[in-house]
Design an enzyme around this catalytic site. Sequence first.
Site, short mmCIF file in Angstrom:
data_model
loop_
_atom_site.label_atom_id
_atom_site.label_comp_id
_atom_site.label_asym_id
_atom_site.label_seq_id
_atom_site.Cartn_x
_atom_site.Cartn_y
_atom_site.Cartn_z
N HIS A 1 20.19 -0.75 -2.51
CA HIS A 1 19.22 -0.37 -2.04
C HIS A 1 19.28 1.09 -0.79
O HIS A 1 20.39 1.17 -0.12
CB HIS A 1 17.81 -0.57 -1.64
CG HIS A 1 16.89 -0.75 -0.93
ND1 HIS A 1 16.16 -0.14 -0.64
CD2 HIS A 1 15.43 -1.00 -2.48
CE1 HIS A 1 14.75 0.30 -0.90
NE2 HIS A 1 14.48 -0.87 -1.51
N ASP B 1 -35.84 6.59 -2.50
CA ASP B 1 -35.46 6.76 -3.82
C ASP B 1 -35.85 7.49 -5.19
O ASP B 1 -35.38 7.74 -5.78
CB ASP B 1 -34.61 5.11 -3.77
CG ASP B 1 -33.38 5.44 -5.01
OD1 ASP B 1 -32.85 6.32 -5.79
OD2 ASP B 1 -33.53 4.30 -5.89
N TYR C 1 12.23 -9.65 -3.88
CA TYR C 1 13.16 -9.68 -4.49
C TYR C 1 13.69 -11.03 -4.70
O TYR C 1 14.20 -11.17 -5.60
CB TYR C 1 14.20 -8.52 -4.20
CG TYR C 1 14.11 -7.60 -4.23
CD1 TYR C 1 15.17 -6.38 -4.49
CD2 TYR C 1 12.63 -6.24 -3.78
CE1 TYR C 1 15.19 -4.88 -4.67
CE2 TYR C 1 12.32 -5.31 -3.71
CZ TYR C 1 13.33 -4.29 -4.07
OH TYR C 1 13.21 -2.71 -4.07
N ILE D 1 13.12 14.05 0.11
CA ILE D 1 11.59 14.36 -1.59
C ILE D 1 12.04 12.42 -1.88
O ILE D 1 13.04 11.39 -0.92
CB ILE D 1 13.15 14.22 -2.55
CG1 ILE D 1 11.83 14.41 -3.74
CG2 ILE D 1 14.33 13.50 -3.05
CD1 ILE D 1 12.75 14.90 -5.07
N LYS E 1 0.37 -1.31 -2.27
CA LYS E 1 -0.22 0.76 -2.68
C LYS E 1 -0.55 0.28 -3.91
O LYS E 1 -0.88 -0.37 -4.75
CB LYS E 1 1.63 0.90 -3.06
CG LYS E 1 2.69 0.15 -3.58
CD LYS E 1 4.29 1.03 -2.96
CE LYS E 1 4.23 2.51 -3.74
NZ LYS E 1 5.96 3.01 -3.68
#
Length: 223
Positions: A90, A205, A76, A126, A45
């Site tokens: 969790h 360019d 984990y 949330i 992420k």
Amino acid sequence: MNKKIYVGMTADIMHPGLIHIIHEATKYGDVIVGLLTDKAIAEHKRLPYLTYDQRKEVVENIKGVFEVVPQEDWSYVPNLEKLKPDYIIHGDDWKTGPLREVREQVFEVMNAQGGKVIEIPYTRGINSSSLDKDIKAIGTTPDVRLKSLRRLIQAKPVVRILEAHDGLCGLIIENLEVQKGDKREVFDGMWSSSLTDSTSKGKPDIEAVDLTTRLQDLNNILE
């Protein structure tokens, strides 16, 4: 001797849901927070806003936290095998989505070690993802971007940067993501070149776009 309770988290944006999980964990014993490192997070992420040391300082000062240890892997399992906690706690939101495979691994190793997995009802309304979008809407600064780039280069073997020459390209780069198993692949940044800027305006360019136009294009991309 108190029982060992393991709670893994990123803790980049602390919110009531995370505090609730820690509070619930204290009811079972000494809470050990496995804090994911930048490297562990970056492959799955976006890079956290706060560095590992900053996040660690925040978590260490939360009431009920007994110890903070680095979790060097998205999985984990390495920490669970090393620490052998009595419980891991969790939120129950990992039953579906990209963390489902991680959950299955956790159950397997905890069952093998004689431990127990406790799932706390997810705090509705949330989460870090929604807060992340709110923070993006506020904006950032060149200094923050530069520091983030340095951390990305240190944390990831490959940093994905895509060229952008207008606001639409910027939106695509910022919002495009592809989910591959438990990994969420995104672009880490964008850059702009005079070549593509000139070409998009039908100019070679060598026929440089004037500075005012270049700055306006950059503002459109970064807004």
